[in-house]
Enzyme design. Structure first.
Site, PDB file in Angstrom:
ATOM      1  N   SER A 174      42.462  30.605  44.586  1.00 43.95           N
ATOM      2  CA  SER A 174      41.676  31.690  43.992  1.00 43.95           C
ATOM      3  C   SER A 174      41.494  31.584  42.480  1.00 43.95           C
ATOM      4  O   SER A 174      40.837  32.440  41.884  1.00 43.95           O
ATOM      5  CB  SER A 174      42.314  33.043  44.327  1.00 43.95           C
ATOM      6  OG  SER A 174      42.072  33.371  45.672  1.00 43.95           O
ATOM      7  N   LYS A 233      38.020  31.958  41.221  1.00 41.23           N
ATOM      8  CA  LYS A 233      37.362  33.223  40.880  1.00 41.23           C
ATOM      9  C   LYS A 233      37.194  33.418  39.377  1.00 41.23           C
ATOM     10  O   LYS A 233      36.433  34.294  38.946  1.00 41.23           O
ATOM     11  CB  LYS A 233      38.128  34.392  41.511  1.00 41.23           C
ATOM     12  CG  LYS A 233      38.007  34.370  43.036  1.00 41.23           C
ATOM     13  CD  LYS A 233      38.909  35.373  43.725  1.00 41.23           C
ATOM     14  CE  LYS A 233      38.699  35.299  45.238  1.00 41.23           C
ATOM     15  NZ  LYS A 233      39.929  35.176  45.989  1.00 41.23           N
ATOM     16  N   SER A 260      41.916  39.802  43.982  1.00 39.84           N
ATOM     17  CA  SER A 260      41.495  38.505  44.520  1.00 39.84           C
ATOM     18  C   SER A 260      40.711  38.652  45.815  1.00 39.84           C
ATOM     19  O   SER A 260      40.878  37.876  46.761  1.00 39.84           O
ATOM     20  CB  SER A 260      42.715  37.598  44.739  1.00 39.84           C
ATOM     21  OG  SER A 260      42.339  36.245  44.739  1.00 39.84           O
TER      22      SER A 260
END
Length: 392
Positions: free
Chosen positions: A65, A68, A120
């Site tokens: 993640s 992101k 997330s």
């Protein structure tokens, strides 16, 4: 035609006037060894972009993640924060971490970005991508274009959320560079340092309330970001940032089972051994010339390094008599070198000239509040903006 002519000679071969700073006989500081439990790690100063530490920093690895970070900055630069984002069937129920958006639900892009970075949310990542890029594939194209623009040599993105996929990877050094870039954006900075965020919930009587997964915000003094990550193939990944005494650092670890402790150790190392030093102050005079420095220059030096800096004053040719002067006082630049490598430039102006502010992007509108005034073209754009677009 005359504007083109003037622009041409401004970017022509510059006249070099060299002013060398004295080199101290004192040796640079011998730095202690720094180690982590990570498969790859990097530490960078945000102001300068100087890489302070790297271990396997260019290895191309899964990043979970941490993806992101790119998703957020691309959405911030291309999207309208006030517009609602509608949750599609593709975004609804996306596997992995989630903010539990409902099918057809609408939420402003700004609030969805908080859900993306604090919790997330893979559902948020997919909805944002489809909204901003027109499709997930269109948004991934924007992600890879941004990677190319900011010089990420060991990164390629296949999705906006970071779930394991072939051809989806980055490196510790690239993630440090990406995060340092993103942290110059005020909206991004505000989001990643937020510990708790509430947002309207159209489906329930209670608001959404998101707590930031990044424990560094609570564990480390001065921590102000950035993003956690985990998948079964990438393992634990973390990008953290912290600010002390006006200096902001970014630490990155990939596949690190002791990341909270390692990040504290890395950040301590950077603050102790590479403090941010101010070499030039905006408005100060250039010795021996009727010029002033157009912007402040700061750089993180290890002990003894600042004395080895060399400055070269590069002047643009003088305006020919009878020709209009469209430089608005910009007369050249100082190029700054450390051990033969250029580490920065600052513009220089004729004394008495207006010294513009550095460029700042307005996060609410997506427009530039100030032009980049370190070049002729930037100065011209700034002046025209002031003259004709006062009410923009």
């Amino acid at each position: 035609m005359w504007i083109k002519s003037i622009s041409s000679w401004i970017v022509a071969v510059a006249l070099l006037l060299t002013n060398l700073a004295p080199v101290s006989a004192e040796r640079s500081q011998v730095l202690p060894e720094l180690s982590t439990h990570a498969q790859a790690a990097a530490l960078m100063d945000v102001t300068s972009g100087r890489l302070l530490y790297s271990s396997h920093g260019d290895d191309e690895l899964r990043i979970a993640s941490l993806t992101k970070i790119m998703t957020a900055i691309v959405a911030i630069e291309h999207g309208d924060f006030r517009k609602p984002v509608k949750v599609s069937k593709n975004a609804f129920g996306k596997e992995g971490s989630s903010i539990y958006l409902k099918l057809g639900e609408e939420m402003t892009l700004e609030n969805m970005l908080y859900g993306l970075m604090l919790r997330s949310g893979n559902d948020a990542a997919t909805a944002i991508a489809e909204h901003v890029g027109g499709s997930e594939e269109g948004f991934v194209y924007l992600m890879n274009e941004k990677a190319r623009q900011i010089g990420l040599k060991h990164s390629h993105f296949a999705n906006p959320h970071g779930l394991d996929a072939d051809g989806h990877y980055s490196s510790a050094n690239d993630l440090a560079k990406l995060t340092a870039y993103a942290l110059h954006n005020p909206m991004f900075r505000d989001i990643v340092k937020t510990e708790t965020k509430k947002a309207p919930n159209p489906n329930e009587s209670w608001d959404y309330q998101w707590y930031n997964k990044n424990k560094m915000l609570r564990l480390y003094d001065g921590a102000d970001g950035v993003k956690t990550g985990y998948t079964k193939k990438a393992f634990r990944c973390l990008v953290s940032s912290a600010t002390r005494n006006g200096q902001q650092l970014v630490a990155v670890t990939l596949n690190d089972g002791d990341d909270w402790n390692d990040h504290g150790k890395m950040l301590d190392y950077g603050f102790e051994f590479f403090p941010l030093s101010r070499l030039m102050e905006k408005g100060e005079s250039v010795k021996g010339h009727d010029l002033v420095v157009g912007s402040t220059f700061q750089y993180p030096f290890a002990k003894g390094e600042a004395e080895a800096v060399e400055n070269k004053l590069v002047m643009t040719p003088a305006v020919r008599q009878g020709s209009p002067d469209l430089s608005f006082g910009l007369r050249g630049e100082i190029r700054i070198f450390l051990k033969g490598e250029q580490i920065g430039t600052v513009p220089v102006y004729q004394k008495g000239s207006y010294l513009p502010e550095p460029s700042v992007r307005n996060p609410a509108t997506g427009t530039m509040a100030q032009a980049d005034t370190s070049t002729f073209a930037g100065s011209l754009a700034y002046i025209l903006k002031k003259l004709f677009l006062q009410h923009d």
